[in-house]
Design a protein around this motif. Sequence first.
Motif, mmCIF file in Angstrom:
data_model
loop_
_atom_site.group_PDB
_atom_site.id
_atom_site.type_symbol
_atom_site.label_atom_id
_atom_site.label_comp_id
_atom_site.label_asym_id
_atom_site.label_seq_id
_atom_site.Cartn_x
_atom_site.Cartn_y
_atom_site.Cartn_z
ATOM 1 N N ARG A 143 0.842 -1.206 0.000
ATOM 2 C CA ARG A 143 0.000 0.000 0.000
ATOM 3 C C ARG A 143 0.871 1.247 0.000
ATOM 4 O O ARG A 143 1.672 1.458 0.914
ATOM 5 C CB ARG A 143 -0.910 0.000 1.215
ATOM 6 C CG ARG A 143 -1.984 -1.046 1.142
ATOM 7 C CD ARG A 143 -2.726 -1.205 2.464
ATOM 8 N NE ARG A 143 -3.608 -2.344 2.440
ATOM 9 C CZ ARG A 143 -3.245 -3.595 2.675
ATOM 10 N NH1 ARG A 143 -1.992 -3.868 2.958
ATOM 11 N NH2 ARG A 143 -4.124 -4.573 2.634
ATOM 12 N N ILE A 144 0.670 2.072 -1.024
ATOM 13 C CA ILE A 144 1.392 3.335 -1.151
ATOM 14 C C ILE A 144 0.366 4.450 -0.956
ATOM 15 O O ILE A 144 -0.687 4.447 -1.580
ATOM 16 C CB ILE A 144 2.053 3.466 -2.535
ATOM 17 C CG1 ILE A 144 3.010 2.300 -2.759
ATOM 18 C CG2 ILE A 144 2.777 4.791 -2.666
ATOM 19 C CD1 ILE A 144 3.503 2.182 -4.173
ATOM 20 N N THR A 145 0.702 5.415 -0.092
ATOM 21 C CA THR A 145 -0.209 6.514 0.193
ATOM 22 C C THR A 145 0.408 7.824 -0.274
ATOM 23 O O THR A 145 1.559 8.115 0.039
ATOM 24 C CB THR A 145 -0.498 6.603 1.709
ATOM 25 O OG1 THR A 145 -0.999 5.337 2.151
ATOM 26 C CG2 THR A 145 -1.510 7.681 2.013
ATOM 27 N N GLN A 183 -0.082 15.465 -11.298
ATOM 28 C CA GLN A 183 1.298 15.250 -11.743
ATOM 29 C C GLN A 183 2.065 14.363 -10.769
ATOM 30 O O GLN A 183 2.886 13.550 -11.185
ATOM 31 C CB GLN A 183 2.020 16.595 -11.918
ATOM 32 C CG GLN A 183 3.401 16.471 -12.528
ATOM 33 C CD GLN A 183 3.363 15.850 -13.921
ATOM 34 O OE1 GLN A 183 2.572 16.235 -14.759
ATOM 35 N NE2 GLN A 183 4.221 14.882 -14.164
ATOM 36 N N HIS A 184 1.778 14.464 -9.474
ATOM 37 C CA HIS A 184 2.444 13.603 -8.492
ATOM 38 C C HIS A 184 2.063 12.141 -8.718
ATOM 39 O O HIS A 184 2.893 11.243 -8.576
ATOM 40 C CB HIS A 184 2.086 14.024 -7.065
ATOM 41 C CG HIS A 184 2.615 15.360 -6.682
ATOM 42 N ND1 HIS A 184 3.952 15.668 -6.681
ATOM 43 C CD2 HIS A 184 1.980 16.488 -6.291
ATOM 44 C CE1 HIS A 184 4.117 16.916 -6.309
ATOM 45 N NE2 HIS A 184 2.930 17.440 -6.067
ATOM 46 N N VAL A 185 0.810 11.893 -9.068
ATOM 47 C CA VAL A 185 0.359 10.527 -9.340
ATOM 48 C C VAL A 185 1.048 9.987 -10.590
ATOM 49 O O VAL A 185 1.525 8.855 -10.617
ATOM 50 C CB VAL A 185 -1.183 10.484 -9.493
ATOM 51 C CG1 VAL A 185 -1.655 9.089 -9.862
ATOM 52 C CG2 VAL A 185 -1.855 10.961 -8.228
ATOM 53 N N ILE A 186 1.124 10.805 -11.633
ATOM 54 C CA ILE A 186 1.790 10.391 -12.881
ATOM 55 C C ILE A 186 3.272 10.148 -12.636
ATOM 56 O O ILE A 186 3.847 9.168 -13.146
ATOM 57 C CB ILE A 186 1.577 11.453 -13.986
ATOM 58 C CG1 ILE A 186 0.098 11.592 -14.305
ATOM 59 C CG2 ILE A 186 2.383 11.114 -15.237
ATOM 60 C CD1 ILE A 186 -0.567 10.336 -14.800
ATOM 61 N N ASP A 187 3.932 11.002 -11.852
ATOM 62 C CA ASP A 187 5.349 10.799 -11.532
ATOM 63 C C ASP A 187 5.560 9.480 -10.799
ATOM 64 O O ASP A 187 6.515 8.744 -11.081
ATOM 65 C CB ASP A 187 5.881 11.957 -10.681
ATOM 66 C CG ASP A 187 5.948 13.259 -11.462
ATOM 67 O OD1 ASP A 187 5.926 13.219 -12.710
ATOM 68 O OD2 ASP A 187 6.015 14.322 -10.805
ATOM 69 N N LEU A 188 4.669 9.171 -9.854
ATOM 70 C CA LEU A 188 4.765 7.907 -9.119
ATOM 71 C C LEU A 188 4.591 6.725 -10.074
ATOM 72 O O LEU A 188 5.357 5.763 -10.018
ATOM 73 C CB LEU A 188 3.714 7.852 -8.007
ATOM 74 C CG LEU A 188 3.633 6.543 -7.235
ATOM 75 C CD1 LEU A 188 4.915 6.286 -6.461
ATOM 76 C CD2 LEU A 188 2.434 6.545 -6.311
ATOM 77 N N MET A 189 3.597 6.799 -10.952
ATOM 78 C CA MET A 189 3.381 5.715 -11.908
ATOM 79 C C MET A 189 4.570 5.542 -12.837
ATOM 80 O O MET A 189 4.978 4.414 -13.137
ATOM 81 C CB MET A 189 2.112 5.977 -12.729
ATOM 82 C CG MET A 189 0.841 5.727 -11.961
ATOM 83 S SD MET A 189 -0.627 5.990 -12.953
ATOM 84 C CE MET A 189 -0.390 4.826 -14.262
ATOM 85 N N ASP A 190 5.158 6.646 -13.309
ATOM 86 C CA ASP A 190 6.343 6.561 -14.180
ATOM 87 C C ASP A 190 7.507 5.889 -13.461
ATOM 88 O O ASP A 190 8.189 5.039 -14.025
ATOM 89 C CB ASP A 190 6.767 7.958 -14.638
ATOM 90 C CG ASP A 190 5.883 8.519 -15.725
ATOM 91 O OD1 ASP A 190 5.131 7.729 -16.338
ATOM 92 O OD2 ASP A 190 5.940 9.742 -15.963
ATOM 93 N N THR A 191 7.709 6.270 -12.200
ATOM 94 C CA THR A 191 8.789 5.674 -11.414
ATOM 95 C C THR A 191 8.575 4.176 -11.245
ATOM 96 O O THR A 191 9.490 3.382 -11.450
ATOM 97 C CB THR A 191 8.874 6.349 -10.031
ATOM 98 O OG1 THR A 191 9.078 7.745 -10.202
ATOM 99 C CG2 THR A 191 9.997 5.767 -9.205
#
Length: 137
Positions: free
Chosen positions: A63-65, A113-121
């Motif tokens: 689980r990532i929050t 953008q934070h969600v997209i950055d997390l998904m890219d990582t």
Amino acid sequence: MRKWEEPENRKARIEIIPMIDVMMFLLVFFVLLSLNVIPALGVKTALPSSSTAEDLQTQNLARITLTASAEMQLEGQAVTAEILVSRLKLLEAKEPKKKLVLLVNADQKVEFQHVIDLMDTLKGKGFEAISFVTKRK
């Protein structure tokens, strides 16, 4: 001459039944309150809602929050993006036969953008099974 009877002075006593009722209500209140807190792991987030939300049936979950202030946590512990990937690799190595499914609890106020950055990582490091947690409408 008429004489009026004076009412008897009753002795004050403590009624036990209303006290038991109050204690039972307090017990029920605290039990219900404690049961409602169980799902809260880490920081409380206001999840977005979805009409197509499904229950996820798997055993190997992480689980990532993402909080509204762009802080990131893994299983309730604060992490950075670099530490997150290394800890996820450790979790994946514990049960190599089961695919690690990542559950992202993103607050509805977090910048997209934070969600997209997390998904890219995560996708760049080989994690393909990413699910987003929502609440049902």
